[in-house]
Design a protein around this motif. Structure first.
Motif, PDB file in Angstrom:
ATOM      1  N   PHE A   6      44.912  58.277  44.342  1.00 61.04           N
ATOM      2  CA  PHE A   6      46.252  58.170  45.132  1.00 61.04           C
ATOM      3  C   PHE A   6      46.185  56.883  46.047  1.00 61.04           C
ATOM      4  CE2 PHE A   6      45.589  62.930  45.063  1.00 61.04           C
ATOM      5  CZ  PHE A   6      46.600  63.144  44.001  1.00 61.04           C
ATOM      6  N   LYS A   7      45.023  56.528  46.454  1.00 66.08           N
ATOM      7  CA  LYS A   7      44.669  55.318  47.298  1.00 66.08           C
ATOM      8  C   LYS A   7      44.920  54.148  46.660  1.00 66.08           C
ATOM      9  CE  LYS A   7      42.264  56.450  51.106  1.00 66.08           C
ATOM     10  NZ  LYS A   7      41.197  56.511  52.025  1.00 66.08           N
ATOM     11  N   THR A   8      44.471  54.202  45.589  1.00 65.84           N
ATOM     12  CA  THR A   8      44.367  52.870  44.654  1.00 65.84           C
ATOM     13  C   THR A   8      45.816  52.635  44.179  1.00 65.84           C
ATOM     14  OG1 THR A   8      42.093  53.359  43.764  1.00 65.84           O
ATOM     15  CG2 THR A   8      43.672  51.918  42.316  1.00 65.84           C
ATOM     16  N   THR A   9      46.347  53.587  43.944  1.00 61.51           N
ATOM     17  CA  THR A   9      47.963  53.577  43.675  1.00 61.51           C
ATOM     18  C   THR A   9      48.657  52.894  44.645  1.00 61.51           C
ATOM     19  OG1 THR A   9      47.955  55.319  41.910  1.00 61.51           O
ATOM     20  CG2 THR A   9      50.127  54.356  42.654  1.00 61.51           C
ATOM     21  N   ALA A  10      48.302  53.405  45.618  1.00 63.82           N
ATOM     22  CA  ALA A  10      49.028  52.924  47.116  1.00 63.82           C
ATOM     23  C   ALA A  10      48.656  51.185  47.408  1.00 63.82           C
ATOM     24  CB  ALA A  10      48.679  53.645  48.192  1.00 63.82           C
ATOM     25  N   LEU A  11      47.551  50.928  47.074  1.00 64.15           N
ATOM     26  CA  LEU A  11      46.838  49.540  47.446  1.00 64.15           C
ATOM     27  C   LEU A  11      47.576  48.704  46.473  1.00 64.15           C
ATOM     28  CD1 LEU A  11      43.115  50.157  48.568  1.00 64.15           C
ATOM     29  CD2 LEU A  11      45.141  49.581  50.052  1.00 64.15           C
ATOM     30  N   ASP A  12      47.766  49.185  45.252  1.00 62.09           N
ATOM     31  CA  ASP A  12      48.187  48.304  44.203  1.00 62.09           C
ATOM     32  C   ASP A  12      49.639  48.032  44.325  1.00 62.09           C
ATOM     33  OD1 ASP A  12      45.782  48.230  42.538  1.00 62.09           O
ATOM     34  OD2 ASP A  12      46.485  49.755  41.456  1.00 62.09           O
ATOM     35  N   ALA A  13      50.317  49.205  44.858  1.00 65.40           N
ATOM     36  CA  ALA A  13      52.104  48.903  45.021  1.00 65.40           C
ATOM     37  C   ALA A  13      52.079  48.047  46.303  1.00 65.40           C
ATOM     38  CB  ALA A  13      52.466  50.338  45.396  1.00 65.40           C
ATOM     39  N   LEU A  14      51.123  47.943  47.149  1.00 67.49           N
ATOM     40  CA  LEU A  14      51.298  47.172  48.616  1.00 67.49           C
ATOM     41  C   LEU A  14      50.791  45.778  48.200  1.00 67.49           C
ATOM     42  CD1 LEU A  14      50.220  49.805  51.197  1.00 67.49           C
ATOM     43  CD2 LEU A  14      52.637  48.618  51.179  1.00 67.49           C
ATOM     44  N   ARG A  15      50.169  45.642  47.128  1.00 68.89           N
ATOM     45  CA  ARG A  15      49.621  44.120  46.977  1.00 68.89           C
ATOM     46  C   ARG A  15      50.805  43.090  46.908  1.00 68.89           C
ATOM     47  NH1 ARG A  15      46.739  45.245  42.319  1.00 68.89           N
ATOM     48  NH2 ARG A  15      44.712  45.669  43.657  1.00 68.89           N
ATOM     49  N   ASN A  16      50.694  42.117  47.791  1.00 68.49           N
ATOM     50  CA  ASN A  16      51.582  40.953  47.885  1.00 68.49           C
ATOM     51  C   ASN A  16      52.839  41.610  48.401  1.00 68.49           C
ATOM     52  OD1 ASN A  16      49.867  39.127  46.536  1.00 68.49           O
ATOM     53  ND2 ASN A  16      50.648  40.003  44.360  1.00 68.49           N
ATOM     54  N   ARG A  17      52.784  42.889  48.972  1.00 67.13           N
ATOM     55  CA  ARG A  17      53.950  43.239  49.643  1.00 67.13           C
ATOM     56  C   ARG A  17      53.641  43.840  51.139  1.00 67.13           C
ATOM     57  NH1 ARG A  17      57.331  46.821  45.194  1.00 67.13           N
ATOM     58  NH2 ARG A  17      59.095  46.170  46.509  1.00 67.13           N
ATOM     59  N   TRP A  18      52.402  43.594  51.572  1.00 68.50           N
ATOM     60  CA  TRP A  18      52.110  44.205  52.700  1.00 68.50           C
ATOM     61  C   TRP A  18      52.887  43.784  53.947  1.00 68.50           C
ATOM     62  CZ3 TRP A  18      48.765  47.779  54.211  1.00 68.50           C
ATOM     63  CH2 TRP A  18      47.824  48.157  53.103  1.00 68.50           C
ATOM     64  N   GLY A  19      53.515  42.491  53.898  1.00 73.00           N
ATOM     65  CA  GLY A  19      54.353  42.025  54.840  1.00 73.00           C
ATOM     66  C   GLY A  19      55.567  42.743  54.908  1.00 73.00           C
ATOM     67  N   GLN A  20      56.203  43.224  53.573  1.00 72.61           N
ATOM     68  CA  GLN A  20      57.353  44.095  53.712  1.00 72.61           C
ATOM     69  C   GLN A  20      56.983  45.512  54.198  1.00 72.61           C
ATOM     70  OE1 GLN A  20      59.017  44.699  49.463  1.00 72.61           O
ATOM     71  NE2 GLN A  20      61.058  44.323  50.563  1.00 72.61           N
ATOM     72  N   GLY A  21      55.857  46.071  53.927  1.00 70.70           N
ATOM     73  CA  GLY A  21      55.462  47.482  54.280  1.00 70.70           C
ATOM     74  C   GLY A  21      55.383  47.520  55.676  1.00 70.70           C
ATOM     75  N   ILE A  22      54.548  46.371  56.559  1.00 71.85           N
ATOM     76  CA  ILE A  22      54.481  46.310  57.702  1.00 71.85           C
ATOM     77  C   ILE A  22      56.090  46.104  58.650  1.00 71.85           C
ATOM     78  CG2 ILE A  22      53.650  44.984  59.738  1.00 71.85           C
ATOM     79  CD1 ILE A  22      51.147  44.347  57.816  1.00 71.85           C
ATOM     80  N   LEU A  23      56.727  45.337  58.030  1.00 67.83           N
ATOM     81  CA  LEU A  23      57.796  45.110  58.474  1.00 67.83           C
ATOM     82  C   LEU A  23      58.821  46.383  58.614  1.00 67.83           C
ATOM     83  CD1 LEU A  23      60.396  43.199  59.573  1.00 67.83           C
ATOM     84  CD2 LEU A  23      60.968  42.902  57.327  1.00 67.83           C
ATOM     85  N   LEU A  24      58.909  47.168  57.473  1.00 69.59           N
ATOM     86  CA  LEU A  24      59.676  48.734  57.233  1.00 69.59           C
ATOM     87  C   LEU A  24      59.213  49.562  58.112  1.00 69.59           C
ATOM     88  CD1 LEU A  24      59.721  48.751  53.434  1.00 69.59           C
ATOM     89  CD2 LEU A  24      61.791  48.121  54.928  1.00 69.59           C
ATOM     90  N   THR A  25      57.677  49.503  58.580  1.00 70.22           N
ATOM     91  CA  THR A  25      57.073  50.567  59.534  1.00 70.22           C
ATOM     92  C   THR A  25      57.583  50.147  60.998  1.00 70.22           C
ATOM     93  OG1 THR A  25      55.085  50.585  57.983  1.00 70.22           O
ATOM     94  CG2 THR A  25      54.977  51.220  60.382  1.00 70.22           C
ATOM     95  N   ILE A  26      57.490  48.692  61.293  1.00 73.82           N
ATOM     96  CA  ILE A  26      57.861  48.466  62.707  1.00 73.82           C
ATOM     97  C   ILE A  26      59.394  48.823  62.922  1.00 73.82           C
ATOM     98  CG2 ILE A  26      58.295  46.477  64.072  1.00 73.82           C
ATOM     99  CD1 ILE A  26      56.137  44.854  62.770  1.00 73.82           C
ATOM    100  N   ILE A  27      60.279  48.454  62.000  1.00 69.12           N
ATOM    101  CA  ILE A  27      61.714  48.773  62.374  1.00 69.12           C
ATOM    102  C   ILE A  27      61.897  50.356  62.198  1.00 69.12           C
ATOM    103  CG2 ILE A  27      63.959  48.721  61.151  1.00 69.12           C
ATOM    104  CD1 ILE A  27      63.183  46.053  59.652  1.00 69.12           C
ATOM    105  N   ALA A  28      61.257  50.909  61.266  1.00 69.23           N
ATOM    106  CA  ALA A  28      61.648  52.582  61.437  1.00 69.23           C
ATOM    107  C   ALA A  28      61.101  53.102  62.469  1.00 69.23           C
ATOM    108  CB  ALA A  28      61.189  52.993  59.926  1.00 69.23           C
TER     109      ALA A  28
END
Length: 222
Positions: A6-28
């Motif tokens: 599960f965690k590997t899938t999550a990290l793979d999905a976030l690879r090169n998209r960490w900035g987007q994930g962090i921005l979504l978290t800050i906004i939400a």
């Protein structure tokens, strides 16, 4: 279905998209958490007064109303991370997908009903309340995949999907304790990375539950 997978899938999905994930978290979470506090402070007479005395009843009530009104943001956040985990294109606007349709009232209904159900079970003992929170944990993901499903239908489906997998879910949550401690000692800064990682892992867990259902038809017993 392993915690590592599960965690590997999550990290793979976030690879090169960490900035987007962090921005979504800050906004939400920025909107969901900050706005009710801002409302409470304003109606308590300002930040200085609010920080030095207990808020009056009307200010607390307004804060709770805003918390409820903004709760569909949580649906948008979880739904967006489910799309991210599946490799789909996402954007900031996806966080607000419940605010321009009937989905708003479904997301609001899920928030209210699951909160009430968990509270009532917790009146018996803390443990039953925790177990029930696990049972209802998939509702936002289910509603994302089944937008025409009723609120109670999504809750019932979550209970069915989680039958036999509550312990696995608990272990997944437990695996993030170290990250939670890191977030605490960094005064929440680490949560900007931990929260996207955690949410993507939950989305990966949900996808495996659905796959298990499709492959086997029923879940295992607890």
């Amino acid at each position: 279905m392993t915690i590592k997978a599960f965690k590997t899938t999550a990290l793979d999905a976030l690879r090169n998209r960490w900035g987007q994930g962090i921005l979504l978290t800050i906004i939400a979470y920025g909107i969901y958490i900050f706005v009710p506090y801002l409302v409470e402070a304003i109606f308590s007479g300002g930040f200085h007064t609010w920080s030095e005395m207990e808020s009056p009843g009307h200010a607390q009530s307004l804060s709770w109303i805003f918390t409820l009104a903004l709760s569909p943001l949580l649906f948008g956040y979880y739904a967006t991370f489910l799309s991210l985990t599946r490799g789909e294109t996402i954007g900031t606007k996806d966080l607000f997908q419940a605010f321009d349709s009937k989905m708003y009232f479904k997301a609001l209904g899920i928030y209210i009903l699951t909160s009430i159900y968990i509270f009532l079970w917790s009146l018996l003992l803390i443990i039953p309340g925790i177990i029930k929170s696990f049972s209802y944990s998939q509702v936002y993901f289910i509603l994302k995949d089944n937008p025409t499903m009723s609120v109670n239908g999504a809750i019932t489906e979550s209970r069915r999907l989680m039958d036999g997998f509550k312990w696995k879910y608990f272990l997944l949550l437990l695996s993030f304790i170290g990250w939670a401690l890191l977030s605490a000692i960094t005064f929440g800064i680490a949560s900007l990375w931990t929260t996207p990682y955690f949410t993507a892992s939950l989305a990966a867990f949900y996808d495996q539950l659905v796959k298990h259902q499709n492959d086997n038809g029923t879940g295992d017993n607890d």
